[in-house]
Design an enzyme around this catalytic site. Sequence first.
Site, PDB file in Angstrom:
ATOM      1  N   GLY A  35       0.832  -1.207   0.000  1.00 42.79           N
ATOM      2  CA  GLY A  35       0.000   0.000   0.000  1.00 42.79           C
ATOM      3  C   GLY A  35       0.861   1.250   0.000  1.00 42.79           C
ATOM      4  O   GLY A  35       0.536   2.259   0.627  1.00 42.79           O
ATOM      5  N   GLY A  86      -0.356   5.092  -0.924  1.00 41.39           N
ATOM      6  CA  GLY A  86      -1.300   5.850  -0.115  1.00 41.39           C
ATOM      7  C   GLY A  86      -0.657   7.016   0.613  1.00 41.39           C
ATOM      8  O   GLY A  86       0.546   7.275   0.491  1.00 41.39           O
ATOM      9  N   GLN A  87      -1.488   7.698   1.414  1.00 43.06           N
ATOM     10  CA  GLN A  87      -1.077   8.915   2.107  1.00 43.06           C
ATOM     11  C   GLN A  87       0.141   8.663   3.009  1.00 43.06           C
ATOM     12  O   GLN A  87       1.100   9.426   3.009  1.00 43.06           O
ATOM     13  CB  GLN A  87      -2.262   9.425   2.939  1.00 43.06           C
ATOM     14  CG  GLN A  87      -2.073  10.802   3.550  1.00 43.06           C
ATOM     15  CD  GLN A  87      -3.236  11.185   4.448  1.00 43.06           C
ATOM     16  OE1 GLN A  87      -4.017  10.338   4.864  1.00 43.06           O
ATOM     17  NE2 GLN A  87      -3.345  12.467   4.743  1.00 43.06           N
ATOM     18  N   ASP A 133       2.087  -1.765  -4.594  1.00 47.88           N
ATOM     19  CA  ASP A 133       0.708  -1.279  -4.610  1.00 47.88           C
ATOM     20  C   ASP A 133       0.020  -1.839  -5.849  1.00 47.88           C
ATOM     21  O   ASP A 133       0.676  -2.449  -6.706  1.00 47.88           O
ATOM     22  CB  ASP A 133       0.664   0.256  -4.616  1.00 47.88           C
ATOM     23  CG  ASP A 133      -0.560   0.798  -3.882  1.00 47.88           C
ATOM     24  OD1 ASP A 133      -1.671   0.303  -4.161  1.00 47.88           O
ATOM     25  OD2 ASP A 133      -0.415   1.693  -3.039  1.00 47.88           O
ATOM     26  N   ASP A 136      -1.454  -6.975  -5.475  1.00 50.08           N
ATOM     27  CA  ASP A 136      -2.780  -6.975  -4.873  1.00 50.08           C
ATOM     28  C   ASP A 136      -2.605  -7.574  -3.484  1.00 50.08           C
ATOM     29  O   ASP A 136      -2.190  -8.727  -3.338  1.00 50.08           O
ATOM     30  CB  ASP A 136      -3.730  -7.830  -5.722  1.00 50.08           C
ATOM     31  CG  ASP A 136      -5.133  -7.915  -5.138  1.00 50.08           C
ATOM     32  OD1 ASP A 136      -5.329  -7.530  -3.966  1.00 50.08           O
ATOM     33  OD2 ASP A 136      -6.041  -8.395  -5.847  1.00 50.08           O
ATOM     34  N   TYR A 193     -14.510  -0.183   9.031  1.00 47.79           N
ATOM     35  CA  TYR A 193     -13.077   0.110   9.201  1.00 47.79           C
ATOM     36  C   TYR A 193     -12.665  -0.104  10.652  1.00 47.79           C
ATOM     37  O   TYR A 193     -11.678  -0.793  10.944  1.00 47.79           O
ATOM     38  CB  TYR A 193     -12.817   1.548   8.761  1.00 47.79           C
ATOM     39  CG  TYR A 193     -11.387   2.018   8.901  1.00 47.79           C
ATOM     40  CD1 TYR A 193     -10.365   1.416   8.179  1.00 47.79           C
ATOM     41  CD2 TYR A 193     -11.071   3.081   9.742  1.00 47.79           C
ATOM     42  CE1 TYR A 193      -9.050   1.854   8.304  1.00 47.79           C
ATOM     43  CE2 TYR A 193      -9.762   3.538   9.864  1.00 47.79           C
ATOM     44  CZ  TYR A 193      -8.762   2.914   9.145  1.00 47.79           C
ATOM     45  OH  TYR A 193      -7.463   3.353   9.265  1.00 47.79           O
ATOM     46  N   LYS A 251     -10.196  -2.940  12.239  1.00 46.69           N
ATOM     47  CA  LYS A 251      -8.986  -2.553  12.967  1.00 46.69           C
ATOM     48  C   LYS A 251      -8.975  -3.145  14.378  1.00 46.69           C
ATOM     49  O   LYS A 251      -7.933  -3.586  14.869  1.00 46.69           O
ATOM     50  CB  LYS A 251      -8.866  -1.026  13.029  1.00 46.69           C
ATOM     51  CG  LYS A 251      -8.479  -0.382  11.701  1.00 46.69           C
ATOM     52  CD  LYS A 251      -7.120  -0.850  11.220  1.00 46.69           C
ATOM     53  CE  LYS A 251      -6.666  -0.156   9.956  1.00 46.69           C
ATOM     54  NZ  LYS A 251      -5.381  -0.689   9.441  1.00 46.69           N
TER      55      LYS A 251
END
Length: 314
Positions: A12, A15-16, A38, A54, A144, A148
């Site tokens: 990932g 991402g941010q 990613d 993936d 989410y 988590k």
Amino acid sequence: MSTKNEKVLIIGAGGQIGLELTAELSKIYGHKNVVPSDLKEPAVATENTFEKLDALDGKALFEIVKKHGITHVYHLAAMLSATGEQHPMFAWKLNMESLFHVLDLGKEKHIKQIYWPSSIAVFGPTTPQENTPQYTVMEPSTIYGISKQAGERWCEWYFKKHGVDTRSIRYPGLIGWKSAPGGGTTDYAVHIFHEALKTGTYESFLSENTALPMMHMEDAIRATLEIMHAPAEKIKIRGAYNLAGISFSPKQIAEEIKKHIPDFTITYKPDFRQAIADSWPKSINDAEAKKDWGWNLHYDLPKLVENMLVNLKK
């Protein structure tokens, strides 16, 4: 801290958090020892060797780990709160199955250490909202948050049952200028800067006095590296550590922006994300992170606002 013979995979990485973490890890380990991955190729090429992955493909993940001799995995791929509510079953599948693929690599001794981020989304409407403690009621109201919370318990279980060196932080809302927001409820605090500079006005999807814990991305990246580089015996919590940032509302951040852009205006039109925000803490107690591995915050609200505006103007 020795980085000899260590190779890092970031899942990932587009991402941010991933973009900035890739850059910081590359400074520590060298570009050739940090492998970003990613679903999509990076928009800007780097010296790192990128792998298309993936996160749900366990076989492809294993092949990348063996190919590069990966020792440390930063597993950042997830569907965030607001997006997850629109695609609940896929959010659950992505957030949980991808974590199992990584934890199993640790269990089978293919990798030495795992970082997996948790979130303040693990808390819910029955959690004490002020100075939320490390150990408290957790009844998350989003997919989410549910994923988590479950992930925290799985990380702890893999550590206790299989000795997997898992480390995690419950991130508050993250604010950075290097990448676009990724579909979270706290993302208004990134959008507001872009709109302040572009149009001079912003319509908030949260009400004016909705206080939430936030953190500058530089603090979040530093915390991530500090917990991963801390000696194993200092990590007492293998679910996830509370991490407090600074708590503020849309009204408070708008007032701080007005000190730099006097004509800036803000309006309020709460949407479905308001209910998500209302279920989260207003402020966090992170005494355990401070005590166990020496965590300390650098950015307060005035410093954060100034940093964001200066860098976004460039």
